[in-house]
Scaffold this motif. Structure first.
Motif, mmCIF file in Angstrom:
data_model
loop_
_atom_site.group_PDB
_atom_site.id
_atom_site.type_symbol
_atom_site.label_atom_id
_atom_site.label_comp_id
_atom_site.label_asym_id
_atom_site.label_seq_id
_atom_site.Cartn_x
_atom_site.Cartn_y
_atom_site.Cartn_z
ATOM 1 N N TRP A 26 -5.930 -2.134 3.234
ATOM 2 C CA TRP A 26 -5.887 -1.766 4.647
ATOM 3 C C TRP A 26 -6.976 -2.481 5.432
ATOM 4 O O TRP A 26 -6.742 -2.920 6.557
ATOM 5 N N LEU A 27 -8.149 -2.611 4.841
ATOM 6 C CA LEU A 27 -9.234 -3.319 5.528
ATOM 7 C C LEU A 27 -8.886 -4.788 5.756
ATOM 8 O O LEU A 27 -9.260 -5.367 6.776
ATOM 9 N N THR A 35 -6.642 6.404 5.633
ATOM 10 C CA THR A 35 -7.459 7.057 4.601
ATOM 11 C C THR A 35 -7.492 8.562 4.831
ATOM 12 O O THR A 35 -7.333 9.348 3.882
ATOM 13 N N ILE A 79 -7.349 1.233 0.336
ATOM 14 C CA ILE A 79 -8.357 0.983 1.383
ATOM 15 C C ILE A 79 -8.744 -0.488 1.410
ATOM 16 O O ILE A 79 -8.878 -1.092 2.480
ATOM 17 N N ARG A 80 -8.897 -1.084 0.252
ATOM 18 C CA ARG A 80 -9.219 -2.517 0.165
ATOM 19 C C ARG A 80 -8.168 -3.341 0.916
ATOM 20 O O ARG A 80 -8.497 -4.254 1.669
ATOM 21 N N THR A 135 0.811 -1.214 0.000
ATOM 22 C CA THR A 135 0.000 0.000 0.000
ATOM 23 C C THR A 135 0.845 1.266 0.000
ATOM 24 O O THR A 135 0.386 2.304 -0.460
ATOM 25 N N THR A 172 -7.416 1.828 12.019
ATOM 26 C CA THR A 172 -6.184 2.089 11.263
ATOM 27 C C THR A 172 -6.511 2.443 9.823
ATOM 28 O O THR A 172 -5.922 3.365 9.250
ATOM 29 N N THR A 173 -7.463 1.735 9.239
ATOM 30 C CA THR A 173 -7.890 2.029 7.867
ATOM 31 C C THR A 173 -8.418 3.455 7.762
ATOM 32 O O THR A 173 -8.048 4.190 6.835
ATOM 33 N N SER A 213 0.707 -0.741 7.962
ATOM 34 C CA SER A 213 0.022 -1.802 7.225
ATOM 35 C C SER A 213 0.991 -2.800 6.590
ATOM 36 O O SER A 213 0.904 -3.988 6.862
ATOM 37 N N THR A 269 -5.405 -4.599 8.349
ATOM 38 C CA THR A 269 -5.442 -3.909 9.634
ATOM 39 C C THR A 269 -6.869 -3.925 10.181
ATOM 40 O O THR A 269 -7.675 -4.753 9.784
#
Length: 105
Positions: free
Chosen positions: A51-52, A64, A48-49, A12, A59-60, A102, A55
């Motif tokens: 991070w979800l 963001t 974001i995809r 990321t 955190t996401t 992440s 984490t």
């Protein structure tokens, strides 16, 4: 069939850097600011995809906010230090945070 990389395997920090630097460069070179926004949004969605998946929601949300906030902060910062240094600075912060919070987990 398209083989999409698993969100757990996405760097990321690289995606965030691509979104901020690539969005800025696209807008600057084409003169079409919304086109730069498309790059920014696409990279943000991809990050974001991941991070979800990697984490937790807090955190996401923080990453963001940093990504979007970096984009916003680069504009007034550019008036003080120039466009390229401003984009480089916010990219370093957002990319570094993505790496630490992440990618390295």
């Amino acid at each position: 069939m398209i083989d999409i990389k698993s969100p757990d395997n996405v760097s990321t920090a690289a995606v965030v850097s691509l979104g901020l630097l690539g969005g800025w460069l696209t807008a600057r070179e084409t003169g079409i600011r919304p086109l730069g926004g498309v790059i920014l949004a696409a990279a943000g969605g991809w990050a974001i995809r991941s991070w979800l998946a990697k984490t937790d929601p807090v955190t996401t949300a923080g990453l963001t906010a940093l990504y979007v906030g970096g984009f916003g902060a680069s504009h007034p910062l550019a008036k003080k230090i120039g466009a390229w240094p401003a984009v480089a600075a916010v990219t370093a912060v957002a990319g570094g945070a993505a790496c630490v919070l992440s990618d390295l987990k």
